[in-house]
Design a protein around this motif. Sequence first.
Motif, PDB file in Angstrom:
ATOM      1  N   ALA A 245      -2.793  66.651-101.195  1.00 14.35           N
ATOM      2  CA  ALA A 245      -3.966  67.440-101.564  1.00 14.35           C
ATOM      3  C   ALA A 245      -4.638  67.989-100.326  1.00 14.35           C
ATOM      4  CB  ALA A 245      -4.941  66.571-102.332  1.00 14.35           C
ATOM      5  N   ALA A 246      -5.196  69.175-100.463  1.00 11.82           N
ATOM      6  CA  ALA A 246      -6.086  69.694 -99.433  1.00 11.82           C
ATOM      7  C   ALA A 246      -7.439  69.061 -99.720  1.00 11.82           C
ATOM      8  CB  ALA A 246      -6.179  71.212 -99.521  1.00 11.82           C
ATOM      9  N   VAL A 247      -7.613  67.883 -99.143  1.00 11.04           N
ATOM     10  CA  VAL A 247      -8.712  67.034 -99.605  1.00 11.04           C
ATOM     11  C   VAL A 247     -10.020  67.501 -98.982  1.00 11.04           C
ATOM     12  CG1 VAL A 247      -9.514  64.655 -99.823  1.00 11.04           C
ATOM     13  CG2 VAL A 247      -7.090  65.135 -99.781  1.00 11.04           C
ATOM     14  N   GLY A 248     -10.703  68.408 -99.656  1.00  9.90           N
ATOM     15  CA  GLY A 248     -12.029  68.824 -99.232  1.00  9.90           C
ATOM     16  C   GLY A 248     -13.003  67.815 -99.781  1.00  9.90           C
ATOM     17  N   ALA A 249     -12.709  66.546 -99.505  1.00  9.70           N
ATOM     18  CA  ALA A 249     -13.375  65.475-100.252  1.00  9.70           C
ATOM     19  C   ALA A 249     -14.706  65.082 -99.675  1.00  9.70           C
ATOM     20  CB  ALA A 249     -12.452  64.269-100.335  1.00  9.70           C
ATOM     21  N   VAL A 250     -15.157  65.773 -98.646  1.00  9.17           N
ATOM     22  CA  VAL A 250     -16.532  65.519 -98.238  1.00  9.17           C
ATOM     23  C   VAL A 250     -17.486  65.880 -99.365  1.00  9.17           C
ATOM     24  CG1 VAL A 250     -16.178  65.779 -95.769  1.00  9.17           C
ATOM     25  CG2 VAL A 250     -16.577  67.798 -97.152  1.00  9.17           C
ATOM     26  N   THR A 251     -17.002  66.694-100.306  1.00  6.24           N
ATOM     27  CA  THR A 251     -17.825  67.041-101.469  1.00  6.24           C
ATOM     28  C   THR A 251     -17.955  65.892-102.440  1.00  6.24           C
ATOM     29  OG1 THR A 251     -15.891  67.866-102.648  1.00  6.24           O
ATOM     30  CG2 THR A 251     -17.122  69.450-101.327  1.00  6.24           C
ATOM     31  N   LEU A 252     -17.161  64.850-102.243  1.00  5.25           N
ATOM     32  CA  LEU A 252     -17.191  63.745-103.196  1.00  5.25           C
ATOM     33  C   LEU A 252     -18.548  63.070-103.219  1.00  5.25           C
ATOM     34  CD1 LEU A 252     -15.584  62.138-105.224  1.00  5.25           C
ATOM     35  CD2 LEU A 252     -14.880  60.626-103.379  1.00  5.25           C
ATOM     36  N   SER A 253     -19.210  62.978-102.057  1.00 10.03           N
ATOM     37  CA  SER A 253     -20.513  62.324-102.045  1.00 10.03           C
ATOM     38  C   SER A 253     -21.505  63.077-102.917  1.00 10.03           C
ATOM     39  CB  SER A 253     -21.049  62.235-100.614  1.00 10.03           C
ATOM     40  OG  SER A 253     -21.130  63.522-100.045  1.00 10.03           O
ATOM     41  N   LEU A 254     -21.336  64.390-103.037  1.00  8.18           N
ATOM     42  CA  LEU A 254     -22.190  65.154-103.942  1.00  8.18           C
ATOM     43  C   LEU A 254     -21.874  64.818-105.384  1.00  8.18           C
ATOM     44  CD1 LEU A 254     -21.971  68.639-102.185  1.00  8.18           C
ATOM     45  CD2 LEU A 254     -23.758  66.913-101.959  1.00  8.18           C
TER      46      LEU A 254
ATOM     47  N   ASN B 204      -0.785  68.034 -92.055  1.00  4.10           N
ATOM     48  CA  ASN B 204      -0.939  67.468 -93.399  1.00  4.10           C
ATOM     49  C   ASN B 204      -1.825  66.231 -93.295  1.00  4.10           C
ATOM     50  OD1 ASN B 204      -0.472  65.887 -95.786  1.00  4.10           O
ATOM     51  ND2 ASN B 204       1.387  67.088 -96.167  1.00  4.10           N
ATOM     52  N   LEU B 205      -3.069  66.350 -93.743  1.00  4.03           N
ATOM     53  CA  LEU B 205      -4.039  65.276 -93.526  1.00  4.03           C
ATOM     54  C   LEU B 205      -3.610  63.974 -94.187  1.00  4.03           C
ATOM     55  CD1 LEU B 205      -7.468  67.138 -93.926  1.00  4.03           C
ATOM     56  CD2 LEU B 205      -5.834  67.142 -92.028  1.00  4.03           C
TER      57      LEU B 205
ATOM     58  N   ALA C 287       2.678  71.503 -92.653  1.00  2.27           N
ATOM     59  CA  ALA C 287       1.832  70.858 -93.667  1.00  2.27           C
ATOM     60  C   ALA C 287       2.416  70.956 -95.064  1.00  2.27           C
ATOM     61  CB  ALA C 287       0.435  71.479 -93.673  1.00  2.27           C
ATOM     62  N   GLN C 288       3.491  71.717 -95.235  1.00  2.00           N
ATOM     63  CA  GLN C 288       4.027  71.982 -96.575  1.00  2.00           C
ATOM     64  C   GLN C 288       5.525  71.707 -96.641  1.00  2.00           C
ATOM     65  OE1 GLN C 288       2.227  72.756 -99.213  1.00  2.00           O
ATOM     66  NE2 GLN C 288       0.291  72.849 -98.095  1.00  2.00           N
ATOM     67  N   ASN C 289       5.926  70.504 -96.221  1.00  2.00           N
ATOM     68  CA  ASN C 289       7.310  70.042 -96.365  1.00  2.00           C
ATOM     69  C   ASN C 289       8.308  70.739 -95.437  1.00  2.00           C
ATOM     70  OD1 ASN C 289       6.024  68.801 -98.530  1.00  2.00           O
ATOM     71  ND2 ASN C 289       6.849  70.252-100.017  1.00  2.00           N
TER      72      ASN C 289
ATOM     73  N   GLY D  53      -7.657  62.137 -90.881  1.00  2.00           N
ATOM     74  CA  GLY D  53      -6.499  63.034 -90.961  1.00  2.00           C
ATOM     75  C   GLY D  53      -6.683  64.263 -90.102  1.00  2.00           C
ATOM     76  N   THR D  54      -7.906  64.799 -90.083  1.00  2.00           N
ATOM     77  CA  THR D  54      -8.204  65.961 -89.243  1.00  2.00           C
ATOM     78  C   THR D  54      -8.170  65.591 -87.760  1.00  2.00           C
ATOM     79  OG1 THR D  54      -9.551  66.972 -90.975  1.00  2.00           O
ATOM     80  CG2 THR D  54      -9.939  67.716 -88.710  1.00  2.00           C
ATOM     81  N   ALA D  55      -8.653  64.413 -87.410  1.00  2.00           N
ATOM     82  CA  ALA D  55      -8.598  63.972 -86.011  1.00  2.00           C
ATOM     83  C   ALA D  55      -7.158  63.913 -85.512  1.00  2.00           C
ATOM     84  CB  ALA D  55      -9.274  62.603 -85.868  1.00  2.00           C
ATOM     85  N   VAL D  56      -6.272  63.378 -86.347  1.00  2.00           N
ATOM     86  CA  VAL D  56      -4.851  63.299 -85.965  1.00  2.00           C
ATOM     87  C   VAL D  56      -4.259  64.708 -85.856  1.00  2.00           C
ATOM     88  CG1 VAL D  56      -2.580  62.413 -86.619  1.00  2.00           C
ATOM     89  CG2 VAL D  56      -4.622  61.017 -87.007  1.00  2.00           C
ATOM     90  N   LYS D  57      -4.615  65.568 -86.787  1.00  2.00           N
ATOM     91  CA  LYS D  57      -4.154  66.966 -86.731  1.00  2.00           C
ATOM     92  C   LYS D  57      -4.561  67.616 -85.414  1.00  2.00           C
ATOM     93  CE  LYS D  57      -5.040  71.448 -88.958  1.00  2.00           C
ATOM     94  NZ  LYS D  57      -5.683  72.139 -90.111  1.00  2.00           N
TER      95      LYS D  57
END
Length: 438
Positions: free
Chosen positions: A7-16, A203-204, A261-263, A403-407
């Motif tokens: 997933a392109a985890v834009g998951a910082v939105t999860l806290s919202l 790929n995060l 990032a895509q196989n 994941g972004t730090a490793v990227k």
Amino acid sequence: MRSIRAAAVGAVTLSLALAASACGGGSASGGGSNDSPRTLTYWASNQGASIEVDKKVLQPELDKFEKQTGIKVELEVVPWSDLLNRILTATTSGQGPDVLNIGNTWSASLQATGALLPWDDKNFDKIGGRDRFVESALGSTGVQSQDPAAVPLYSMAYALYYNKKMFADAGVTRPPATWDEMVETGRKISRDGKWALGAEGSNLSTNIHQVFVLAKQHGADFFTADGKPDFTSDGAVAAVKQYVDLMAQDKIVAPGNAEYAQNQSLSDFAKDKTAMVLWQTASATFASMGMKEDEWGVAPAPVQSGTPGTGTSTNSMVAGINMAVFKNTDNVDGATEFVKFMTSDAEQKILNKAYGSIPPVKAAQTDPAFNTPATAVLRETLATSAAALPQVPDESQFETAVGTAVKELFAEAAAGRPVTAESVRAKLAKAQQQMPTK
């Protein structure tokens, strides 16, 4: 969950989402306890080589369920790049499916929204009982002190896949069992435009999976026992540096992999450009790329020394797909009946054979199809040397931040800039600052 479809985890939105309405799906037609809906909506994750492949796999089984129960299941296969954001939108709007697939690493995060039906003893009894499932798979269904938020559907593990032709051309006779052997083998292969190991540096999710396992091998974790981020421990720093150093220092991963990032690393493997990949349940993917089964081999992923096992010899995260029910469905009974069908012994054999995954249902694993040379390694890994990613509410943000730090560190390596313990620690400190505060 599968990094092949990460997933392109834009998951910082999860806290919202956590602060928003904790309602769920409920898109079934009809309603009321005296008028049971005859239609369920189902969001399936993209497990096959394409969405069309998934439809061909799933639709006959859904037709079978309708014939048995009279309940029609309307299928939508959702790409991994869209799935998490689609789910988060559904939790806040109340407009979603009745039943859905989730990556198992998201279980605790989505559990925290309150939108998913808890699988207490009563609900587990409706599908044959909790003890039907492999314990390691149940370990990735939500916070351990709470009723699971989902039920295991497909189980996967990482393994080391190796290209037999490239090994033979380089005079390599066996796959590496330790990371030192990986580097030694890799240097024999990485020459003349060929590379030893593939990576997906952008790929995060794949980044998280690999550095999580390496952290376990260094006796560390990315969270404390009480669930607080702990990204800058010596073990976590060593893990991230060791992974990025496969490109930066050891020179066995192509610099171009920093952008993958895509196989793409799987494509390179199938085209005899890369000799090894660390991947989840990849046999069906290789077949879809035109490889014959005798062209590749599979072995346990490397450890620091010795052989795979628990603790510091962990060599995979517990990967897989879970099945969840939105709490506000109009037809809880029908939804749980569908989960029962999909996790039945017979369906588990059919579906996991189609996808090359391992059934998380114990009885289904006795089928000979799950004891081939490829699947035997995965089964053994899940049983003895895999660990669940941290089941904490902020897991999705962890995937994004670290994941972004490793990227970014892979990008530095690809550009020829030094990757040091200090630069790794600084990136991880920045990632930790991005985590929600309690």
